[in-house]
Write a protein that holds these residues in place. Structure first.
Motif, PDB file in Angstrom:
ATOM      1  N   LYS A   1     -60.370  17.586   0.048  1.00 27.51           N
ATOM      2  CA  LYS A   1     -59.161  17.208  -0.694  1.00 27.51           C
ATOM      3  C   LYS A   1     -58.792  15.741  -0.497  1.00 27.51           C
ATOM      4  CE  LYS A   1     -56.971  21.772  -0.807  1.00 27.51           C
ATOM      5  NZ  LYS A   1     -55.749  22.554  -0.454  1.00 27.51           N
ATOM      6  N   THR A   2     -59.271  15.152   0.597  1.00 30.45           N
ATOM      7  CA  THR A   2     -58.881  13.779   0.910  1.00 30.45           C
ATOM      8  C   THR A   2     -60.004  12.779   0.733  1.00 30.45           C
ATOM      9  OG1 THR A   2     -59.470  14.041   3.248  1.00 30.45           O
ATOM     10  CG2 THR A   2     -57.221  14.625   2.606  1.00 30.45           C
ATOM     11  N   GLY A   3     -61.250  13.274   0.775  1.00 32.71           N
ATOM     12  CA  GLY A   3     -62.396  12.370   0.691  1.00 32.71           C
ATOM     13  C   GLY A   3     -62.607  11.569   1.952  1.00 32.71           C
ATOM     14  N   GLU A   4     -61.964  11.986   3.034  1.00 29.70           N
ATOM     15  CA  GLU A   4     -62.113  11.280   4.305  1.00 29.70           C
ATOM     16  C   GLU A   4     -62.004  12.264   5.463  1.00 29.70           C
ATOM     17  OE1 GLU A   4     -58.984   8.439   3.779  1.00 29.70           O
ATOM     18  OE2 GLU A   4     -57.458   9.747   4.633  1.00 29.70           O
ATOM     19  N   HIS A   5     -62.605  11.894   6.585  1.00 29.51           N
ATOM     20  CA  HIS A   5     -62.531  12.688   7.803  1.00 29.51           C
ATOM     21  C   HIS A   5     -61.569  12.003   8.776  1.00 29.51           C
ATOM     22  CE1 HIS A   5     -66.164  15.351   7.149  1.00 29.51           C
ATOM     23  NE2 HIS A   5     -66.270  14.458   6.160  1.00 29.51           N
ATOM     24  N   LEU A   6     -61.118  12.753   9.775  1.00 36.52           N
ATOM     25  CA  LEU A   6     -60.235  12.200  10.788  1.00 36.52           C
ATOM     26  C   LEU A   6     -60.927  12.151  12.144  1.00 36.52           C
ATOM     27  CD1 LEU A   6     -56.836  13.988  10.003  1.00 36.52           C
ATOM     28  CD2 LEU A   6     -57.604  11.742   9.239  1.00 36.52           C
ATOM     29  N   ARG A   7     -60.593  11.151  12.923  1.00 35.35           N
ATOM     30  CA  ARG A   7     -61.003  11.080  14.318  1.00 35.35           C
ATOM     31  C   ARG A   7     -59.822  10.555  15.121  1.00 35.35           C
ATOM     32  NH1 ARG A   7     -61.630   5.805  15.908  1.00 35.35           N
ATOM     33  NH2 ARG A   7     -62.059   4.254  14.279  1.00 35.35           N
ATOM     34  N   ILE A   8     -59.836  10.770  16.435  1.00 32.75           N
ATOM     35  CA  ILE A   8     -58.783  10.238  17.284  1.00 32.75           C
ATOM     36  C   ILE A   8     -59.114   8.791  17.612  1.00 32.75           C
ATOM     37  CG2 ILE A   8     -57.526  10.481  19.446  1.00 32.75           C
ATOM     38  CD1 ILE A   8     -57.151  12.729  17.356  1.00 32.75           C
TER      39      ILE A   8
ATOM     40  N   THR B   1     -54.221   4.862   9.698  1.00 29.11           N
ATOM     41  CA  THR B   1     -53.557   5.919  10.458  1.00 29.11           C
ATOM     42  C   THR B   1     -53.108   7.025   9.519  1.00 29.11           C
ATOM     43  OG1 THR B   1     -52.771   4.318  12.101  1.00 29.11           O
ATOM     44  CG2 THR B   1     -51.666   6.453  12.040  1.00 29.11           C
ATOM     45  N   ARG B   2     -53.381   8.263   9.908  1.00 31.48           N
ATOM     46  CA  ARG B   2     -52.955   9.404   9.106  1.00 31.48           C
ATOM     47  C   ARG B   2     -52.017  10.329   9.869  1.00 31.48           C
ATOM     48  NH1 ARG B   2     -54.576   6.303   6.207  1.00 31.48           N
ATOM     49  NH2 ARG B   2     -56.260   6.386   4.682  1.00 31.48           N
ATOM     50  N   LEU B   3     -52.130  10.318  11.202  1.00 30.65           N
ATOM     51  CA  LEU B   3     -51.356  11.267  11.993  1.00 30.65           C
ATOM     52  C   LEU B   3     -51.104  10.704  13.386  1.00 30.65           C
ATOM     53  CD1 LEU B   3     -50.310  14.300  12.157  1.00 30.65           C
ATOM     54  CD2 LEU B   3     -52.486  14.799  13.266  1.00 30.65           C
ATOM     55  N   VAL B   4     -49.893  10.898  13.891  1.00 29.28           N
ATOM     56  CA  VAL B   4     -49.562  10.610  15.283  1.00 29.28           C
ATOM     57  C   VAL B   4     -48.837  11.834  15.830  1.00 29.28           C
ATOM     58  CG1 VAL B   4     -48.293   9.143  16.892  1.00 29.28           C
ATOM     59  CG2 VAL B   4     -49.369   8.124  14.877  1.00 29.28           C
ATOM     60  N   LEU B   5     -49.337  12.353  16.950  1.00 24.32           N
ATOM     61  CA  LEU B   5     -48.697  13.478  17.624  1.00 24.32           C
ATOM     62  C   LEU B   5     -48.058  12.948  18.895  1.00 24.32           C
ATOM     63  CD1 LEU B   5     -51.586  16.090  17.239  1.00 24.32           C
ATOM     64  CD2 LEU B   5     -49.460  16.028  15.946  1.00 24.32           C
TER      65      LEU B   5
ATOM     66  N   ASN C   1     -47.641  12.529   1.465  1.00 25.57           N
ATOM     67  CA  ASN C   1     -48.512  13.010   0.394  1.00 25.57           C
ATOM     68  C   ASN C   1     -49.922  13.337   0.880  1.00 25.57           C
ATOM     69  OD1 ASN C   1     -46.399  12.580  -1.499  1.00 25.57           O
ATOM     70  ND2 ASN C   1     -47.002  10.426  -1.704  1.00 25.57           N
ATOM     71  N   TYR C   2     -50.058  13.695   2.151  1.00 26.72           N
ATOM     72  CA  TYR C   2     -51.356  14.071   2.712  1.00 26.72           C
ATOM     73  C   TYR C   2     -51.393  15.589   2.809  1.00 26.72           C
ATOM     74  CZ  TYR C   2     -55.588  12.491   5.158  1.00 26.72           C
ATOM     75  OH  TYR C   2     -56.888  12.179   5.496  1.00 26.72           O
ATOM     76  N   PRO C   3     -52.489  16.206   2.366  1.00 21.23           N
ATOM     77  CA  PRO C   3     -52.537  17.676   2.267  1.00 21.23           C
ATOM     78  C   PRO C   3     -52.829  18.385   3.595  1.00 21.23           C
ATOM     79  CG  PRO C   3     -54.608  16.770   1.500  1.00 21.23           C
ATOM     80  CD  PRO C   3     -53.729  15.575   1.821  1.00 21.23           C
ATOM     81  N   TRP C   4     -51.893  18.322   4.539  1.00 21.55           N
ATOM     82  CA  TRP C   4     -52.082  18.989   5.826  1.00 21.55           C
ATOM     83  C   TRP C   4     -52.205  20.494   5.639  1.00 21.55           C
ATOM     84  CZ3 TRP C   4     -53.296  15.434   9.092  1.00 21.55           C
ATOM     85  CH2 TRP C   4     -52.730  14.166   8.990  1.00 21.55           C
ATOM     86  N   ARG C   5     -53.060  21.113   6.403  1.00 27.77           N
ATOM     87  CA  ARG C   5     -53.242  22.563   6.310  1.00 27.77           C
ATOM     88  C   ARG C   5     -51.981  23.275   6.805  1.00 27.77           C
ATOM     89  NH1 ARG C   5     -58.434  24.195   5.164  1.00 27.77           N
ATOM     90  NH2 ARG C   5     -60.168  22.774   5.696  1.00 27.77           N
ATOM     91  N   ASP C   6     -51.569  24.299   6.067  1.00 21.53           N
ATOM     92  CA  ASP C   6     -50.358  25.027   6.419  1.00 21.53           C
ATOM     93  C   ASP C   6     -50.480  25.709   7.782  1.00 21.53           C
ATOM     94  OD1 ASP C   6     -49.103  24.298   4.087  1.00 21.53           O
ATOM     95  OD2 ASP C   6     -49.660  26.124   2.999  1.00 21.53           O
ATOM     96  N   ASP C   7     -51.665  26.262   8.088  1.00 20.24           N
ATOM     97  CA  ASP C   7     -51.799  26.976   9.362  1.00 20.24           C
ATOM     98  C   ASP C   7     -51.728  26.017  10.552  1.00 20.24           C
ATOM     99  OD1 ASP C   7     -54.226  25.835   8.740  1.00 20.24           O
ATOM    100  OD2 ASP C   7     -55.437  27.576   9.274  1.00 20.24           O
TER     101      ASP C   7
ATOM    102  N   VAL D   1     -42.476  12.701   7.937  1.00 23.89           N
ATOM    103  CA  VAL D   1     -43.318  12.039   6.944  1.00 23.89           C
ATOM    104  C   VAL D   1     -43.097  10.527   6.991  1.00 23.89           C
ATOM    105  CG1 VAL D   1     -43.907  11.854   4.505  1.00 23.89           C
ATOM    106  CG2 VAL D   1     -43.286  14.081   5.476  1.00 23.89           C
ATOM    107  N   LEU D   2     -44.181   9.780   7.196  1.00 20.19           N
ATOM    108  CA  LEU D   2     -44.133   8.326   7.226  1.00 20.19           C
ATOM    109  C   LEU D   2     -45.205   7.760   6.293  1.00 20.19           C
ATOM    110  CD1 LEU D   2     -43.805   7.740  11.092  1.00 20.19           C
ATOM    111  CD2 LEU D   2     -41.969   7.647   9.403  1.00 20.19           C
ATOM    112  N   ASP D   3     -45.100   6.479   6.009  1.00 19.98           N
ATOM    113  CA  ASP D   3     -46.093   5.820   5.162  1.00 19.98           C
ATOM    114  C   ASP D   3     -46.850   4.787   5.993  1.00 19.98           C
ATOM    115  OD1 ASP D   3     -47.661   4.814   3.187  1.00 19.98           O
ATOM    116  OD2 ASP D   3     -46.030   4.164   1.869  1.00 19.98           O
ATOM    117  N   PHE D   4     -47.889   5.243   6.678  1.00 19.31           N
ATOM    118  CA  PHE D   4     -48.698   4.345   7.498  1.00 19.31           C
ATOM    119  C   PHE D   4     -49.474   3.355   6.630  1.00 19.31           C
ATOM    120  CE2 PHE D   4     -48.552   8.383   9.967  1.00 19.31           C
ATOM    121  CZ  PHE D   4     -47.849   7.920  11.071  1.00 19.31           C
TER     122      PHE D   4
END
Length: 410
Positions: A332-339, A187-191, A127-133, A148-151
């Motif tokens: 859209k999320t109210g938060e920023h991401l960092r590694i 955690t929001r993303l793992v590549l 349910n995280y709004p990842w950008r389509d591009d 899709v996981l629930d961290f």
């Protein structure tokens, strides 16, 4: 345990990359890999180390697809990305296709033991709004679908799922890439990227010729090791006293290059080894008859790379000032991401028959607040305190302290 996967859509008109651009990418990846290995060696100069620069570069290139501003600039310089963004990703995609083609070609021939496989994946918070591009870029050029996981609610299960995927992609050679506690509710993303290689020498060593021979370590100590030996025609060169040989695997599309610096110059040689010098050494080889003696060995390495990568030139990536707005819209999320972490594990085993090697890399992105200057809070006057039960917002204790000196224990 399988995570549901959102396949995503590939770009119907992807950017193409030619062979020159693919070689430009490879040169940059090699330069980055040499720099990274040299930096890691400074921390543990007497320890064997083995990495997959390609695995690390691919994982960070997928991350780079969502970077913007200063974050993108630092990654460009540190990772030695010299191509325009679209061409860069296209070159990675074409490289992956060519690796797969080598694997398919070798396996189309009977009795040719050869395997070279790569795999990439995106593991995103549900349910995280990842950008389509962003997702389209990773699907088009890296064949990385979104799992899709629930961290937030079950990071332990997410860790297990990702680790199982990595182990499966590397024939169980890379296990527990993500240690316990590596992921959490932020955690929001793992590549992830994984690479596996297993091949037989074009000219295998005879096991009967393997004998114990002395090997002198960097610290000067000597010990006997099983030394393989064979006489054959190989690509070989001697440059300024340094010996270079390439041992090809079946199919002749992949080979292992061994560089032996002249005696008592190893550290000096490693400090001077850059992509230009490496290119010169490789181009100087021609087919020659000779004898090669090579230790039989196995190495397993594990690295946490944030500190090293920051020192190499991309500190903002790991800070609250990181800009990965190309992944998701902060509004859209109210938060920023960092590694938060870049984890890498690798394995190699070399024996008389051939080589087995595997590596995997994980890049973890976590949520942080908007970038702000650090605050200072000095509690040097009367204050209130409360202790609350957060799930229910129940205030369990409430107090006011107006004389801290009177509140000291005897």
């Amino acid at each position: 345990m399988n995570a549901p996967t959102v396949t995503g859509e590939k770009d119907p008109n992807p950017t193409a990359a030619n062979q020159t651009q693919i070689r430009t990418l490879a040169r940059g990846n090699t330069e980055f890999g040499l720099t990274l290995l040299s930096s890691l060696a400074q921390d543990e100069p007497s320890t064997n180390q083995f990495i997959s620069p390609y695995s690390i570069s691919v994982a960070l290139a997928m991350t780079y697809a969502g970077a913007r501003g200063k974050t993108q600039k630092q990654m460009t310089e540190t990772l030695r990305f010299s191509l325009e963004d679209a061409t860069l990703h296209a070159a990675f995609g074409e490289t992956e296709d060519q690796l797969a083609a080598s694997n398919d070609d070798a396996n189309s021939k009977k009795n040719v033991p050869f395997q070279l496989t790569t795999a990439n994946a995106i593991w995103g918070q549900q349910n995280y709004p990842w950008r389509d591009d962003f997702l389209t870029t990773l699907k088009t050029y890296y064949d990385a679908g979104l799992h899709v996981l629930d961290f937030k609610e079950n990071s332990a299960e997410a860790t297990q799922t990702i680790n199982e995927w990595v182990a499966d992609q590397t024939e169980d050679k890379i296990r527990d890439l993500l240690p316990e506690g590596a992921l959490n509710s932020l955690t929001r993303l793992v590549l992830t990227t994984a690479i596996y290689f297993r091949a037989t020498w074009a000219e295998p060593f005879e096991k009967g010729r393997t004998t114990p021979q002395p090997f002198t370590a960097l610290d000067g100590t000597t010990a006997e090791v099983p030394m393989m030996r064979q006489s054959e025609s190989f690509p070989y060169a001697t440059v300024d006293g340094h010996q270079v040989i390439e041992l090809p695997y079946v199919g002749d599309e992949v080979g292992m290059v061994v560089i032996l610096p002249k005696e008592r110059t190893f550290e000096e040689f490693m400090e001077s080894l850059d992509v230009d010098r490496l290119t010169s050494l490789l181009s100087g080889m021609d087919q020659q008859q000779g004898t090669i003696s090579l230790p039989r060995f196995t190495i397993e390495s594990s690295f946490e790379l944030p500190t090293t990568l920051a020192e190499l030139g991309m500190p903002v990536v790991f800070s609250n000032h990181a800009d990965f707005s190309g992944m998701v819209d902060p509004a859209k999320t109210g938060e920023h991401l960092r590694i938060d972490d870049v984890l890498h594990k690798s394995y190699i085993a070399v024996d008389e028959e051939g080589t087995e090697a595997a590596a995997a890399t994980a890049v973890e992105a976590v949520a942080t607040g908007a970038a702000r200057d650090p605050f200072t809070m000095t509690v040097d006057r009367p204050f209130y305190l409360l202790i609350r039960h957060r799930p229910t917002d129940t205030v369990l204790f409430l107090g006011r302290i107006v004389d801290a000196s009177a509140a000291q224990s005897n």
